[in-house]
Design a protein around this motif. Sequence first.
Motif, PDB file in Angstrom:
ATOM      1  N   LEU A 148      45.915  40.757  47.471  1.00  0.00           N
ATOM      2  CA  LEU A 148      44.948  39.874  46.902  1.00  0.00           C
ATOM      3  C   LEU A 148      43.939  41.353  45.698  1.00  0.00           C
ATOM      4  O   LEU A 148      43.963  40.745  44.249  1.00  0.00           O
ATOM      5  CB  LEU A 148      43.911  40.637  47.588  1.00  0.00           C
ATOM      6  N   THR A 149      44.723  42.093  45.299  1.00  0.00           N
ATOM      7  CA  THR A 149      44.204  43.302  44.442  1.00  0.00           C
ATOM      8  C   THR A 149      45.343  42.472  43.183  1.00  0.00           C
ATOM      9  O   THR A 149      45.609  42.778  41.950  1.00  0.00           O
ATOM     10  CB  THR A 149      44.202  44.570  44.919  1.00  0.00           C
ATOM     11  N   LEU A 150      46.518  42.420  43.207  1.00  0.00           N
ATOM     12  CA  LEU A 150      47.941  41.985  42.437  1.00  0.00           C
ATOM     13  C   LEU A 150      46.987  40.906  41.628  1.00  0.00           C
ATOM     14  O   LEU A 150      47.091  40.564  40.232  1.00  0.00           O
ATOM     15  CB  LEU A 150      49.291  41.522  43.090  1.00  0.00           C
ATOM     16  N   HIS A 151      46.767  39.834  43.080  1.00  0.00           N
ATOM     17  CA  HIS A 151      46.323  38.093  42.679  1.00  0.00           C
ATOM     18  C   HIS A 151      45.305  38.881  41.724  1.00  0.00           C
ATOM     19  O   HIS A 151      45.060  37.626  40.263  1.00  0.00           O
ATOM     20  CB  HIS A 151      45.692  37.594  43.332  1.00  0.00           C
ATOM     21  N   ASN A 152      44.252  39.534  41.893  1.00  0.00           N
ATOM     22  CA  ASN A 152      43.225  40.241  40.744  1.00  0.00           C
ATOM     23  C   ASN A 152      43.715  40.806  39.353  1.00  0.00           C
ATOM     24  O   ASN A 152      42.858  40.139  37.676  1.00  0.00           O
ATOM     25  CB  ASN A 152      41.866  40.748  41.054  1.00  0.00           C
ATOM     26  N   LEU A 153      44.142  41.434  39.156  1.00  0.00           N
ATOM     27  CA  LEU A 153      44.772  41.583  38.247  1.00  0.00           C
ATOM     28  C   LEU A 153      45.741  40.457  36.941  1.00  0.00           C
ATOM     29  O   LEU A 153      45.429  40.806  35.514  1.00  0.00           O
ATOM     30  CB  LEU A 153      46.091  42.814  38.463  1.00  0.00           C
ATOM     31  N   GLU A 154      46.431  39.874  38.084  1.00  0.00           N
ATOM     32  CA  GLU A 154      47.364  38.691  37.376  1.00  0.00           C
ATOM     33  C   GLU A 154      45.478  37.958  36.519  1.00  0.00           C
ATOM     34  O   GLU A 154      45.971  37.749  35.597  1.00  0.00           O
ATOM     35  CB  GLU A 154      48.230  38.183  37.763  1.00  0.00           C
ATOM     36  N   LYS A 155      44.607  37.454  37.716  1.00  0.00           N
ATOM     37  CA  LYS A 155      44.167  36.833  36.744  1.00  0.00           C
ATOM     38  C   LYS A 155      43.000  37.364  35.339  1.00  0.00           C
ATOM     39  O   LYS A 155      42.590  36.175  34.850  1.00  0.00           O
ATOM     40  CB  LYS A 155      42.226  36.391  37.718  1.00  0.00           C
ATOM     41  N   ALA A 156      42.747  38.350  35.532  1.00  0.00           N
ATOM     42  CA  ALA A 156      42.154  39.325  34.852  1.00  0.00           C
ATOM     43  C   ALA A 156      43.586  39.247  33.322  1.00  0.00           C
ATOM     44  O   ALA A 156      42.429  40.141  32.120  1.00  0.00           O
ATOM     45  CB  ALA A 156      41.847  40.935  34.558  1.00  0.00           C
ATOM     46  N   GLY A 157      44.635  39.157  33.315  1.00  0.00           N
ATOM     47  CA  GLY A 157      45.025  39.371  32.026  1.00  0.00           C
ATOM     48  C   GLY A 157      46.348  40.584  32.169  1.00  0.00           C
ATOM     49  O   GLY A 157      46.745  40.789  31.691  1.00  0.00           O
TER      50      GLY A 157
END
Length: 596
Positions: A442-451
């Motif tokens: 989920l953290t990796l997903h957040n980092l991707e979403k934040a660019g």
Amino acid sequence: MAAHLSYGRVNLNVLREAVRRELREFLDKCAGSKAIVWDEYLTGPFGLIAQYSLLKEHEVEKMFTLKGSRLPAADVKNIIFFVRPRLELMDIIAENVLSEDRRGPARDFHILFVPRRSLLCEQRLKDLGVLGSFIHREEYSLDLIPYDGDLLSMESEGAFKECYLESDQTSLYHAAKGLMTLQALYGTIPQIFGKGECARQVANMMIRMKREFTGSQNSIFPVFDNLLLLDRNVDLLSPLATQLTYEGLIDEIYGIQNSYVKLPPEKFAPKKQGDGGKDLPTEAKKLQLNSAEELYAEIRDKNFNAVGSVLSKKAKVISAAFEERHNAKTVGEIKQFVSQLPHMQAARGSLANHTSIAELIKDVTTSEDFFDKLTVEQEFMSGIDTDKVNSYIEDCIAQKHPLIKVLRLVCLQSVCNSGLKQKVLDYYKREILQTYGYEHILTLHNLEKAGLLKPQTGGRNNYPTIRKTLRLWMDDVNEQNPTDISYVYSGYAPLSVRLAQLLSRPGWRSIEEVLRILPGPHFEERQPLPTGLQKKRQPGENRVTLIFFLGGVTFAEIAALRFLSQLEDGGTEYVIATTKLINGASWLESLMEKPF
């Protein structure tokens, strides 16, 4: 008065006094003795505007931290809850109120929401059957808190995540309200510049709020010439790199919270003769860091490599001053020496503290691992090997170094390559999840979403164009006597500050191409001033620009802006505002999902 807030071009004590007055007025509404129950997160920011002495003057006798079950016993007439508008806090308040009702004599309950009242929270209190218990339900608009003579922060810890992951504009609304408060106190800001989606929204909110208050003309002569609104995601690089200023490194290693730092106590123990170091203190040494302390104001923004020589010069000056006592012969001379003694002793104490802090930092910066990490960061930022798996990062994962360190480096590589090739990205993700646990998906997903950690789209890396056009990498940096802002990272000039510098002169038209590559719109708005309030600048007088970072700012960027303010021919002085003071670790932690 907090004297250090009035040293700069803009007297921020005016703002501090305004928020103190509002607090006093609220406390006086609750007549009689009082106990305050604090949402723990608010105690730090409140400490910067109102010490306990102010509360005591207004009959505050007890203070408690908001916790479940019963409140500690207190023989007071009023119980006031100071809280952020969070649903989970309403549940605790209800528990407190209900257990208090059962306890005996009726108390008057009040609630102060900081910075805004919330209908959802009030509905929750109603559902829990306690809303009617509160006599005063009010809001205290503590949007921007003065941290120093040129620095304001909202200390909104979730602002970046809310804006860029959750499309929640609450913190942007608070930023716009904070800016309206500043304009009410310091005059309308004639020109607004901005870059980024959030910047555009804040400017729109300000213009709308101004329209709604058309009835009252602001007749205060403007103190600020320009406002620059900058989205954090326009420059994702600067917070990821390790800050190399004195203040930046203190924050990187120990964390500065509301201008205080907690340090390992053993370096600060007074050395007594013959005790063999038995009674070392165990409680962390807590120090306040701001420009009220002369020495700190001088060294805070220097590159750490330039701090040692300043400290040794200061040591010589102070010991020479103490030696003067032997030359004091007449009563007048002795009297003069004695009158200077308190200042000299304070200077000696300050020097001892900062020498100890510098030793603690040096232990870290001279370690092999710090050097290796910095080398990799600087290679990425200067454009070397950003498109393949990095062996140092592989080693860090294999040796299970702290996850936050690994994420910071991987994100830095991604940002310096406009995203990673899919196979490189997949490799890093797989290694991280296998080593640190699949809950971090989920953290990796957040980092991707934040660019921050993403695949490269269209196979094109725009970073070299941005780096060259904005001169983000300087090979020859003078750390002792800098001539450019790149000294704050020993080579890398923070993109955000370079944008501010170029806006000041020659203007953004010179970098149109790069502005189009960077995310979000760039814009300019004019706010008309009533006749007679137009500013006529004296020859040689600098402009004052308020620069607002939406999503957080680092101490290294602040140091770079202070450097520009002090340039002889700079032409602009900066006051800095932000949603939160951040460093790479605290910023990424705010984006990490807590494992259940």
